[in-house]
Design a protein around this motif. Structure first.
Motif, short mmCIF file in Angstrom:
data_model
loop_
_atom_site.label_atom_id
_atom_site.label_comp_id
_atom_site.label_asym_id
_atom_site.label_seq_id
_atom_site.Cartn_x
_atom_site.Cartn_y
_atom_site.Cartn_z
N ASN A 144 1.39 9.72 -4.17
CA ASN A 144 0.46 10.76 -3.72
C ASN A 144 -0.23 11.50 -4.85
O ASN A 144 -1.07 12.34 -4.59
CB ASN A 144 1.17 11.75 -2.79
N TRP A 145 0.11 11.22 -6.11
CA TRP A 145 -0.63 11.86 -7.19
C TRP A 145 -1.83 11.02 -7.65
O TRP A 145 -2.57 11.41 -8.54
CB TRP A 145 0.27 12.20 -8.38
N LEU A 159 0.83 -1.22 0.00
CA LEU A 159 0.00 0.00 0.00
C LEU A 159 0.86 1.26 0.00
O LEU A 159 0.49 2.27 -0.61
CB LEU A 159 -0.92 0.00 1.22
N SER A 160 1.99 1.21 0.66
CA SER A 160 2.86 2.40 0.74
C SER A 160 3.45 2.77 -0.61
O SER A 160 3.98 3.87 -0.78
CB SER A 160 3.99 2.17 1.75
N PHE A 211 -0.85 6.59 4.53
CA PHE A 211 -1.81 7.54 5.11
C PHE A 211 -1.54 8.97 4.60
O PHE A 211 -2.44 9.66 4.12
CB PHE A 211 -1.72 7.49 6.64
N ILE A 212 -0.29 9.40 4.70
CA ILE A 212 0.05 10.77 4.30
C ILE A 212 -0.01 10.95 2.79
O ILE A 212 -0.46 11.98 2.29
CB ILE A 212 1.43 11.16 4.88
N ASN A 213 0.39 9.93 2.03
CA ASN A 213 0.23 9.99 0.58
C ASN A 213 -1.24 10.10 0.19
O ASN A 213 -1.63 10.88 -0.68
CB ASN A 213 0.83 8.75 -0.08
N GLY A 214 -2.08 9.31 0.87
CA GLY A 214 -3.50 9.27 0.54
C GLY A 214 -4.23 10.56 0.84
O GLY A 214 -5.22 10.90 0.18
N LEU A 215 -3.75 11.31 1.84
CA LEU A 215 -4.40 12.57 2.22
C LEU A 215 -3.58 13.79 1.78
O LEU A 215 -3.80 14.89 2.26
CB LEU A 215 -4.60 12.61 3.74
N TYR A 216 -2.66 13.57 0.84
CA TYR A 216 -1.70 14.62 0.47
C TYR A 216 -2.37 15.93 0.07
O TYR A 216 -1.93 17.01 0.44
CB TYR A 216 -0.83 14.11 -0.68
N TYR A 217 -3.46 15.84 -0.69
CA TYR A 217 -4.10 17.05 -1.19
C TYR A 217 -5.29 17.51 -0.33
O TYR A 217 -5.98 18.45 -0.69
CB TYR A 217 -4.58 16.84 -2.63
#
Length: 421
Positions: free
Chosen positions: A194-195, A189-190, A232-238
């Motif tokens: 993030n785009w 998943l990681s 988590f942080i990639n998924g909520l990046y925007y």
């Protein structure tokens, strides 16, 4: 490899001629895939474990040189001709994918091989079997695919992989086998960058619960926990809520704590070329680099309180000073993460000054030599700061002009009214 907003941060390495690079390890490895065709099922497993042992000792350049289109095509041919059971093929792909993912690499050889399309088709076909669907097989296929491939992922595959892998990652059993399965699911998943826009309910709710449960019960491995935060942080990046959510889960505190533990396990005094590549220490180095990459993603998007940013930057500086140039990959990632902070307009320059980041780069610049691979990154840090200072100065001049014009207009208007009176 770190990717911020779709940008590769090791493009020069990607451009190297992979197949021309040979070492004793890669020579040994290159002989093993051909032997797989002639082995029975049990001998194949032993051969695969031998290949895994060789990959454990390889650096990025060596890993890239053996992860070729030719080797991936061989796996596809053996699957197609039934010369390798799917269980062994998955074991082999997972072994290769795991080391590629842990080294934060993107391997073009897989994307350009016949195995890439075959694996995609197997995932879709397995998902379509509603009544007889083999969920374990689907998890395995998805993990292989994501660990080997980190470029574009279709919406169809995103919809398949998120619920499936998050379910696997949510297993709370404490035994070692389950911990390893959870670790593989989170590592896969990681790899989702993030785009790629992800459905918020998966990212926000399920992974948040996985992180919270670990903070209460400590059920995840070090690698799994780092990967959970990366996803988590990639998924909520925007998302605007990113900072409030990571604050709620004490991200900065957790990252600092994890990095401190990892630093204790790494011999920071040994020179990189002298150090034996012991399995555990290598893994801990890679996890530490993973945390630094997550912090870089955070620093590229945040606009939070200045004191929080100072904490993050100081924690990176502590790692940088600890490795003392003796762990090249860790050092480079520290420099890269601090450079990202310098480029983020929402991070105040005085915060970087208070954190000590500018002092670190000044020290480094004084030591730069022509051969220093970090020279450009260090100078780029000051270029980013100077551009921001120039922009701030221009903004202040424009604001002063605007205020002067406004004042002049107001005076003229007042004078005109008085004349009329």
């Amino acid at each position: 490899m770190s990717r911020i907003n779709g940008v590769d941060h090791d493009e020069e390495e990607e451009e190297e001629e992979e197949e021309e690079f040979k070492t004793e390890l890669t020579e040994k490895f290159s002989k093993l895939p051909d032997e797989l065709e002639c082995c029975n099922e049990n001998d194949q497993k032993q051969n695969i474990e031998e290949m895994n042992g060789l990959m454990e000792e390889m650096d990025k350049k060596e890993l890239r040189s053996v992860s070729t289109i030719k080797n991936f095509d061989k796996i596809e041919i053996m699957i197609e001709k039934k010369k390798m059971p799917i269980e062994n093929a998955i074991l082999l792909m997972k072994r290769i994918g795991c080391w590629i993912a842990m080294n934060h690499m993107w391997i073009r050889g897989f994307e350009e091989s016949s195995l890439y399309k075959v694996l995609e088709k197997m995932i879709v076909d397995t998902e379509k079997k509603k009544e007889e669907k083999n969920e374990k097989l689907l998890v395995d296929l998805l993990e292989c695919y994501l660990m080997l491939y980190v470029n574009y992922i279709s919406e169809e595959l995103v919809v398949i992989c998120l619920p499936c892998l998050l379910k696997a990652a949510s297993n709370k059993e404490g035994n070692e086998e389950t911990q390893k399965e959870v670790e593989m699911a989170l590592l896969a998943l990681s790899r989702i960058n993030n785009w790629i826009k992800l459905p918020e309910e998966f990212v926000f709710n399920e992974i948040k619960e996985i992180i919270k449960y670990h903070q209460e019960c400590g059920n995840l491995t070090q690698l799994a926990y780092q990967c959970a935060w990366e996803f988590f942080i990639n998924g909520l990046y925007y998302e605007e809520k990113l900072e409030s959510v990571v604050d709620e889960l004490h991200f900065v505190r957790e990252a600092q704590s994890e990095m401190n533990e990892l630093k204790k396990c790494i011999d920071c005094e040994k020179k990189e070329h002298e150090k034996e590549k012991e399995r555990n220490e290598m893994k801990e180095e890679l996890i530490l680099i993973g945390w630094l990459e997550v912090l870089e993603i955070y620093l590229s998007s945040c606009n939070s309180r200045n004191e929080k940013i100072i904490e993050v930057v100081r924690s990176i500086i502590q790692v940088l000073r600890a490795v003392k140039d003796n762990h090249g990959d860790i050092y480079r990632q520290c420099i890269q993460s601090l450079g990202t902070a310098a480029r983020n307009r929402d991070i105040q320059i005085d915060g970087l000054l208070k954190s000590g980041a500018v002092d670190v780069f000044l020290e480094k610049v004084q030591q730069i030599t022509i051969e220093d691979s970090n020279a450009f990154s260090c100078l780029e840090f000051f270029v980013a700061l100077s551009r921001r200072l120039k922009r701030n100065t221009n903004d202040e001049i424009e604001e002063a002009k605007r205020k002067a014009a406004k004042t002049e207009f107001e005076v003229a208007a007042t004078t005109k009214v008085r004349k009329k009176e």
